[in-house]
Design an enzyme around this catalytic site. Structure first.
Site, mmCIF file in Angstrom:
data_model
loop_
_atom_site.group_PDB
_atom_site.id
_atom_site.type_symbol
_atom_site.label_atom_id
_atom_site.label_comp_id
_atom_site.label_asym_id
_atom_site.label_seq_id
_atom_site.Cartn_x
_atom_site.Cartn_y
_atom_site.Cartn_z
ATOM 1 N N HIS A 112 0.866 -1.184 0.000
ATOM 2 C CA HIS A 112 0.000 0.000 0.000
ATOM 3 C C HIS A 112 0.904 1.237 0.000
ATOM 4 O O HIS A 112 1.996 1.200 0.569
ATOM 5 C CB HIS A 112 -0.843 -0.056 1.282
ATOM 6 C CG HIS A 112 -1.908 0.979 1.375
ATOM 7 N ND1 HIS A 112 -1.639 2.283 1.710
ATOM 8 C CD2 HIS A 112 -3.245 0.904 1.199
ATOM 9 C CE1 HIS A 112 -2.776 2.959 1.740
ATOM 10 N NE2 HIS A 112 -3.764 2.152 1.429
ATOM 11 N N ASP A 188 2.876 -4.325 8.347
ATOM 12 C CA ASP A 188 1.661 -3.518 8.217
ATOM 13 C C ASP A 188 0.466 -4.461 8.431
ATOM 14 O O ASP A 188 0.186 -5.314 7.595
ATOM 15 C CB ASP A 188 1.652 -2.894 6.819
ATOM 16 C CG ASP A 188 0.358 -2.159 6.513
ATOM 17 O OD1 ASP A 188 -0.595 -2.265 7.310
ATOM 18 O OD2 ASP A 188 0.297 -1.498 5.466
ATOM 19 N N GLN A 191 -4.747 -4.665 7.408
ATOM 20 C CA GLN A 191 -5.800 -5.563 6.921
ATOM 21 C C GLN A 191 -5.873 -6.867 7.711
ATOM 22 O O GLN A 191 -6.801 -7.651 7.498
ATOM 23 C CB GLN A 191 -5.592 -5.888 5.432
ATOM 24 C CG GLN A 191 -5.713 -4.693 4.511
ATOM 25 C CD GLN A 191 -7.103 -4.064 4.505
ATOM 26 O OE1 GLN A 191 -8.092 -4.658 4.942
ATOM 27 N NE2 GLN A 191 -7.198 -2.845 4.013
ATOM 28 N N LYS A 214 -10.505 0.488 10.719
ATOM 29 C CA LYS A 214 -10.781 -0.706 9.908
ATOM 30 C C LYS A 214 -11.221 -1.872 10.790
ATOM 31 O O LYS A 214 -11.525 -2.945 10.298
ATOM 32 C CB LYS A 214 -9.530 -1.110 9.124
ATOM 33 C CG LYS A 214 -9.138 -0.121 8.039
ATOM 34 C CD LYS A 214 -7.970 -0.643 7.241
ATOM 35 C CE LYS A 214 -7.268 0.430 6.450
ATOM 36 N NZ LYS A 214 -7.991 0.874 5.264
ATOM 37 N N CYS A 350 -4.729 2.261 -3.662
ATOM 38 C CA CYS A 350 -3.470 2.826 -3.136
ATOM 39 C C CYS A 350 -2.324 1.827 -3.271
ATOM 40 O O CYS A 350 -1.447 1.747 -2.397
ATOM 41 C CB CYS A 350 -3.600 3.254 -1.671
ATOM 42 S SG CYS A 350 -4.819 4.502 -1.391
HETATM 43 C C1 LIG Z 1 -2.488 -2.604 3.792
HETATM 44 C C2 LIG Z 1 -2.797 -1.190 4.156
HETATM 45 N N1 LIG Z 1 -1.829 -0.435 4.698
HETATM 46 C C3 LIG Z 1 -2.036 0.835 5.068
HETATM 47 C C4 LIG Z 1 -3.261 1.426 4.889
HETATM 48 C C5 LIG Z 1 -3.445 2.846 5.319
HETATM 49 O O1 LIG Z 1 -4.356 2.911 6.361
HETATM 50 P P1 LIG Z 1 -4.809 4.323 6.934
HETATM 51 O O2 LIG Z 1 -5.429 5.054 5.789
HETATM 52 O O3 LIG Z 1 -5.777 3.982 8.006
HETATM 53 O O4 LIG Z 1 -3.594 4.997 7.423
HETATM 54 C C6 LIG Z 1 -4.303 0.698 4.337
HETATM 55 C C7 LIG Z 1 -5.615 1.315 4.092
HETATM 56 O O5 LIG Z 1 -6.364 0.929 3.247
HETATM 57 C C8 LIG Z 1 -4.067 -0.650 3.965
HETATM 58 O O6 LIG Z 1 -5.027 -1.399 3.433
#
Ligand SMILES: Cc1ncc(COP(=O)(O)O)c(C=O)c1O
Length: 392
Positions: A112, A188, A191, A214, A350
């Site tokens: 992401h 990370d 998800q 989330k 993203c």
């Molecule tokens: C795998 C992953 N990392 C990071 C993020 C970023 O999350 P946030 O927008 O809550 O900072 C997301 C959001 O969709 C994500 O799916």
């Protein structure tokens, strides 16, 4: 798990009874328990934390620190290892800005932007090389990990679960391989934390990051977990009030972690709301949530598989389902679904470099959660059929 019963806890579905919400990977809906915890904090206990000497201030500080404790227990960490941040993005930026290490960086193609751009900027600023782990069948392959992680690697930053494919990466093994080469690992878990139990002692990652919104919690609150010794060695990300032991004209003594990383007034109500979300998820049982979410995803796959124009992109047993409809741009598909009250995400999620690598112009992503039912999977398939007909 009784998703129909769970749904009753979510006021949004009373407001919008026809809504089929399958965009949980973007953000989840909030149960009454979370909404009430936030409202109750503001109604009864609102005060700044760590500052006032009166009872109300003590109550607020205590509630905030209790939330930290609950979240630490949720991932089997120590309280001191939990830093409250705004979201995964901020946690990744905090790390990339403050972490000092020798050697190069290994990311994954599926990353992401939030877990990719902070490290790319660091690499540029500090003259570090970046290498990317490939995606094969929606996952990072261990063979590739063994090729890419070597004595030059200083840090590996990867997703536990890809937000595009929904498959779980073999992170425990990746951490082992990285540690054999003395490289740090940042996971990370944006998800994964909402859907599967996370145990930092078992995963052994050095840092993990996730977002409250989330996982049924409020927006504006997220978590950075860091191994105690590492957090102690790191410089603060931001400086200001609430993170210092003493300040003179010539000297500043910072607080110990986690407060060293929490400059300024924090999202106190957010932390309390996240605690309520964690309690809610624990009452449901995360193992059950995981099984349920995978079952609904499987149902979605089965239903979509019957539609000739659909190409499924997520591997079996993924937690969400990405797909394409022949002849239709993903945005157009999502719009038709939206007209049918089916909420999904479409685009590159993203993760543009991944789409470039796989030569895809985007995907449609259906991501279920505890309140989704098999009937939601059917409604999705009906709407996809309509879109497929329209464009073919
Ligand atoms: C795998 C992953 N990392 C990071 C993020 C970023 O999350 P946030 O927008 O809550 O900072 C997301 C959001 O969709 C994500 O799916």
């Amino acid at each position: 798990m009784n998703p129909e019963k769970i749904k009753e806890d979510f006021p949004i579905f009373e407001e919008r009874p026809k809504l089929t919400y399958l965009d949980n990977a973007a953000t989840s809906q909030k149960p009454r328990q979370v909404i009430e915890a936030v409202a109750e904090f503001y109604s009864r206990n609102n005060s700044n934390t760590g500052r006032g000497l009166y009872k109300l201030a003590n109550d607020a500080s205590q509630a905030y620190e209790e939330s930290r404790k609950t979240i630490a227990e949720f991932i089997n960490a120590e309280k001191k290892e939990i830093v409250f941040v705004r979201n995964t993005t901020e946690a990744q930026n905090l790390l990339a800005s403050t972490l000092k290490f020798e050697g190069d960086i290994v990311l994954s193609e599926m990353a992401h932007h939030s877990e990719q751009l902070p490290w790319r900027r660091k690499a540029k600023n500090e003259n570090k090389e970046i290498d990317y782990l490939h995606t094969s069948n929606g996952k990072i392959s261990l063979e590739n990990v063994k090729e890419k992680i070597n004595e030059d690697t200083g840090l590996v930053a990867i997703s536990h679960i890809s937000n595009v494919f929904g498959a779980e990466n073999p992170v425990k093994k990746i951490v082992e391989i990285a540690h054999e080469h003395d490289a740090l690992v940042v996971l990370d878990c944006a998800q994964s934390a909402p859907h599967i139990p996370i145990n930092v002692k078992q995963l052994k990652a050095d840092f993990i990051t996730f977002s409250g919104h989330k996982m049924m919690g409020p927006t504006g609150i997220g978590v950075l977990y860091g191994r105690k010794a590492l957090l102690e060695d790191m410089k603060p990300y931001q400086v200001g009030g609430g993170m210092v032991g003493s300040v003179t004209k010539n000297n500043v003594k910072y607080s110990k972690p986690p407060h060293k990383f929490e400059a300024g007034t924090q999202n106190i109500a957010g932390a309390i709301g996240l605690e309520a979300a964690v309690n809610y998820l624990q009452d449901l049982g995360l193992e059950k949530v995981k099984t349920h979410d995978k079952q609904v995803s499987q149902k979605i796959r089965e239903n979509l598989n019957k539609i000739e124009e659909v190409e499924l992109l997520s591997p079996n047993s993924s937690i969400l389902v990405s797909f394409k409809v022949r002849g239709a741009h993903p945005h157009d598909v999502a719009e038709i679904l939206g007209q049918n009250q089916v909420a999904v995400r479409a685009g590159n999620h993203c993760a543009q470099p991944l789409h470039e690598e796989l030569d895809m112009n985007g995907t449609v992503r259906a991501s279920p959660y505890a309140y989704n039912t098999e009937s939601d999977a059917e409604k999705l398939a009906e709407a996809v059929k309509e879109a497929a007909k329209l464009f073919n």
